[in-house]
Design a protein around this motif. Structure first.
Motif, PDB file in Angstrom:
ATOM      1  N   SER A 109       0.672  -1.217   0.081  1.00  0.00           N
ATOM      2  CA  SER A 109      -0.196   0.060  -0.027  1.00  0.00           C
ATOM      3  C   SER A 109       1.115   1.121  -0.070  1.00  0.00           C
ATOM      4  CB  SER A 109      -1.044   0.059   1.006  1.00  0.00           C
ATOM      5  OG  SER A 109      -1.707   1.119   1.252  1.00  0.00           O
ATOM      6  N   VAL A 110       1.288   1.618  -1.294  1.00  0.00           N
ATOM      7  CA  VAL A 110       2.102   2.816  -1.435  1.00  0.00           C
ATOM      8  C   VAL A 110       1.123   4.194  -1.330  1.00  0.00           C
ATOM      9  CG1 VAL A 110       3.963   4.099  -2.681  1.00  0.00           C
ATOM     10  CG2 VAL A 110       3.713   1.724  -2.349  1.00  0.00           C
ATOM     11  N   PRO A 111       1.345   5.410  -0.764  1.00  0.00           N
ATOM     12  CA  PRO A 111       0.174   6.390  -0.871  1.00  0.00           C
ATOM     13  C   PRO A 111       0.411   6.763  -2.482  1.00  0.00           C
ATOM     14  CG  PRO A 111       1.855   6.686   0.798  1.00  0.00           C
ATOM     15  CD  PRO A 111       2.124   5.687   0.079  1.00  0.00           C
ATOM     16  N   ALA A 112      -1.008   7.203  -2.819  1.00  0.00           N
ATOM     17  CA  ALA A 112      -1.153   7.611  -4.146  1.00  0.00           C
ATOM     18  C   ALA A 112      -0.325   8.821  -4.537  1.00  0.00           C
ATOM     19  CB  ALA A 112      -2.497   7.907  -4.624  1.00  0.00           C
ATOM     20  N   GLY A 113      -0.191   9.756  -3.700  1.00  0.00           N
ATOM     21  CA  GLY A 113       0.707  10.993  -3.988  1.00  0.00           C
ATOM     22  C   GLY A 113       2.260  10.484  -4.261  1.00  0.00           C
ATOM     23  N   ARG A 114       2.476   9.429  -3.618  1.00  0.00           N
ATOM     24  CA  ARG A 114       3.967   9.064  -3.768  1.00  0.00           C
ATOM     25  C   ARG A 114       4.247   8.785  -5.199  1.00  0.00           C
ATOM     26  NH1 ARG A 114       8.899   9.597  -3.039  1.00  0.00           N
ATOM     27  NH2 ARG A 114      10.211   8.009  -2.646  1.00  0.00           N
ATOM     28  N   GLY A 127     -16.123   3.542  -4.826  1.00  0.00           N
ATOM     29  CA  GLY A 127     -16.161   3.799  -3.521  1.00  0.00           C
ATOM     30  C   GLY A 127     -15.095   4.527  -2.915  1.00  0.00           C
ATOM     31  N   GLN A 128     -14.044   4.457  -3.441  1.00  0.00           N
ATOM     32  CA  GLN A 128     -12.906   5.441  -2.945  1.00  0.00           C
ATOM     33  C   GLN A 128     -13.114   6.607  -3.284  1.00  0.00           C
ATOM     34  OE1 GLN A 128      -9.223   3.256  -4.537  1.00  0.00           O
ATOM     35  NE2 GLN A 128      -9.450   1.632  -3.066  1.00  0.00           N
ATOM     36  N   GLY A 140     -10.421  10.097   1.370  1.00  0.00           N
ATOM     37  CA  GLY A 140      -9.321   9.658   1.814  1.00  0.00           C
ATOM     38  C   GLY A 140      -8.286  10.147   1.002  1.00  0.00           C
ATOM     39  N   LYS A 141      -7.169   9.301   0.897  1.00  0.00           N
ATOM     40  CA  LYS A 141      -6.054   9.554   0.056  1.00  0.00           C
ATOM     41  C   LYS A 141      -6.158   9.203  -1.333  1.00  0.00           C
ATOM     42  CE  LYS A 141      -2.610   8.898   4.128  1.00  0.00           C
ATOM     43  NZ  LYS A 141      -1.596   8.057   4.476  1.00  0.00           N
ATOM     44  N   ARG A 142      -7.161   8.188  -1.682  1.00  0.00           N
ATOM     45  CA  ARG A 142      -7.401   7.872  -2.970  1.00  0.00           C
ATOM     46  C   ARG A 142      -8.449   8.565  -3.655  1.00  0.00           C
ATOM     47  NH1 ARG A 142      -3.476   4.357  -4.015  1.00  0.00           N
ATOM     48  NH2 ARG A 142      -2.353   3.438  -2.441  1.00  0.00           N
ATOM     49  N   VAL A 156      -6.270  11.557  -7.475  1.00  0.00           N
ATOM     50  CA  VAL A 156      -5.686  10.315  -8.173  1.00  0.00           C
ATOM     51  C   VAL A 156      -6.104  10.240  -9.899  1.00  0.00           C
ATOM     52  CG1 VAL A 156      -5.404   8.643  -6.387  1.00  0.00           C
ATOM     53  CG2 VAL A 156      -7.746   8.774  -7.683  1.00  0.00           C
ATOM     54  N   ALA A 157      -7.021  11.460 -10.122  1.00  0.00           N
ATOM     55  CA  ALA A 157      -7.522  11.685 -11.397  1.00  0.00           C
ATOM     56  C   ALA A 157      -6.662  11.740 -12.317  1.00  0.00           C
ATOM     57  CB  ALA A 157      -8.611  12.580 -11.392  1.00  0.00           C
TER      58      ALA A 157
END
Length: 584
Positions: free
Chosen positions: A172-177, A334-335, A340-342, A347-348
């Protein structure tokens, strides 16, 4: 020969000379005088408590003098640098040159860990890795001390990157990473300032280098099968007398490629599940998990008449292909909804349209099997989320991640969704009416707006991800053919033929390029660096703050009195004392 060091309460380490040091001459003279006195005097000495206490104090004083003489000696230049370099090597600071996190900071450690890709294997953990160390020792001849040093360095670097024993293999790597560490057309290239978990200077296993973006090849070929079936059977292009054998050849080729890619990726899931999880958390590649099922529906829609008789398809096809898409819709949408972070604004990206296209393709297949209500349901879901994605990508909120310049080619995804929506509406209701034409006109305008910006698609190296740019062009060509059937004219028919020719030419060029890179140059699958990034960025040393020009101008604009007072304060004894105390 001895090396001594003492650590002060302030944390500063004092190094001393490691050369041989002679004993204290004064101490030797005092000991000889005491021995001579004991030898010359035959009278017995009376031992009292006071005499013993004095002797012990004298001995302590002599020992303290000897220890102080060790530290009073100056450290030689050669010895000091050797000890200092030794301490720096013990710190195990990760170099930022080419070997990445797989090198572990030293040559010995790199040799011990080279080629170890088990952190991405299925159900891998550190206990399993450490259990293999004795086998490595027997094969490579490394002793236990070297293995322990390698393992210690391994844990030190894991701690430096914010990874503990339990979280090292969590995917689980953060999306912004991903946006911060990667660049390229599909966020598949690592920035120079970043480190990765695997070595860069050796070839990884094939399954670990096989990305899910390979399903883009299947998308391009299967959509071409639908296009050539439409060209062969549509009244608008019947005058061209296109043979249905072209549709059959492309359909068989697309099916063969899909089977090969699907089996290969299943093997990757079986052996490198951790790498697959990292692809799932990738903000761009997560949308390609819809691709296998979209390809299956494309093949069912574009099946040649000689393979399947004319008529409605079996509903089992729609159920089996739509089940994974509905599951992914519930998960990803759903995310987007819950935040949340995603959440979507984080993430778009243009490839997010691929997750929406699956609903419209499913609506087309539902109309083919005779389930029109299910098709209307999917069309409504797809159109609602298309509006959300479209608006989010257009306005680009300040809180969202900045889209890299290299990601511009993915803007071709804007064409696919409205074109697929127009085809799906016509398939459900049996006519290309006003709403279908509205979606088609939106797709046509976006197509023209991308063509005039040809620089968006220049200057990028070839990769498998380029195949994902072909099926939007093909979908727009199919929608144009449907429009030419409803509005027959020279302009509509000429537009349909022109877009079809451009789409087929692009697919042909990419197919030849793929074969050359795969079998001649063997560069089709480089190391997939995108899945090996660290969860947190390795902190760099802070650079000294430079004085800017406006600070100098402000200093020169000061009045003479304030300037004199400033210089006086800086040269005052209190200021110098405070500055010296700060340096200490």
């Amino acid at each position: 020969m001895k090396e001594t060091a003492r650590r002060s309460p302030t944390g500063i380490t004092h190094f001393v000379d490691i050369h041989e040091i002679p004993e204290d001459e004064e101490g030797e003279e005092e000991q000889e005088q005491e021995q001579e006195q004991e030898r010359t005097t035959n009278k017995p000495t009376k031992t009292t408590a006071t005499g013993d206490h004095q002797k012990q104090e004298k001995r302590k004083v002599r020992e303290m003098k000897r220890q102080n003489q060790y530290f009073r000696r100056q450290v030689s230049l050669e010895t000091g640098f050797s000890v200092l370099n030794g301490e720096r090597r013990e710190r195990n600071v990760l170099p930022r040159s080419g070997k990445s996190f797989g090198g572990f900071g030293s040559a010995a450690a790199y040799e011990g860990r080279k080629g170890d890709f088990s952190i991405f294997r299925t159900k891998s953990n550190l206990v399993r890795q450490n259990s293999k160390l004795p086998l490595r020792k027997e094969k490579s001849g490394i002793n236990n001390n070297n293995i322990n040093n390698v393992d210690a360095q391994y844990h030190d670097h894991a701690f430096a990157f914010g990874l503990d024993d339990e979280s090292l293999n969590k995917s689980s790597v953060p999306a912004g990473r991903y946006f911060a560490a990667l660049t390229g057309p599909e966020l598949d290239q690592v920035k120079e300032s970043e480190d990765i978990l695997l070595p860069k200077d050796e070839i990884w296993p094939f399954l670990l280098r096989f990305p899910i973006g390979c399903f883009g090849i299947c998308l391009g070929l299967s959509s071409q099968a639908i296009l050539w079936r439409a060209l062969a059977t549509s009244p608008a292009t019947k005058s061209l007398h296109i043979s249905p054998l072209i549709n059959l050849a492309i359909w068989v080729l697309a099916l063969s490629v899909l089977i090969a890619v699907f089996i290969t990726y299943l093997l990757k899931c079986a052996f490198y599940l951790e790498a697959v999880k990292r692809e799932y958390f990738h903000p761009v590649r997560v949308n390609f998990f819809f691709a296998p099922w979209i390809v299956c529906m494309f093949l069912a829609i574009g099946v040649p008449p000689c393979v399947a008789a004319e008529g409605p398809l079996h509903p089992a096809l729609w159920c089996s292909f739509m089940a994974p898409i509905v599951f992914l819709d519930l998960k990803i949408y759903g995310q987007w909804l819950s935040g949340g972070k995603r959440r979507l604004c984080k993430v778009a990206n243009p490839s997010s349209h691929l997750s929406v296209v699956g609903n419209f393709v499913g609506a087309i297949l539902a109309a083919k099997v005779g389930w029109e209500e299910a098709g209307k349901f999917l069309w409504a879901i797809g159109f609602a989320h298309y509006l959300v994605v479209f608006v989010t990508l257009y306005q680009r909120l300040p809180t969202s991640e900045a889209l890299p310049k290299e990601l511009h080619p993915v803007y071709s995804m804007f064409i696919a969704t409205p074109a697929a929506a127009s085809i799906a509406w016509g398939a459900i209701y049996g006519e290309f009416d006003g709403l279908a034409r509205t979606c088609f006109f939106i797709a046509l305008f976006l197509y023209c707006s991308l063509i005039v910006r040809i620089n968006f698609f220049r200057g990028f190296r070839f990769s498998v991800a380029w195949w994902s740019y072909t099926f939007p062009m093909t979908t727009a060509s199919i929608a144009t053919i449907k429009y030419a059937e409803e509005v027959p004219s020279v302009i509509s028919k000429g537009l349909a033929l022109s877009l079809s020719f451009m789409s087929s030419t692009m697919v042909s060029v990419l197919f030849v390029s793929t074969l050359v890179h795969a079998f001649v140059w063997q560069t089709l699958f480089p190391n997939d660096l995108a899945i090996a990034i660290t969860k947190t960025r390795h902190s760099k040393e802070k650079k000294p703050i430079k004085k800017k020009a406006y600070d100098i101008r402000r200093w020169t604009k000061q009045s003479p009195l304030s300037l004199v007072s400033t210089i006086t304060n800086q040269n005052s004894p209190d200021h110098n004392h405070a500055h010296a105390h700060g340096e200490k």
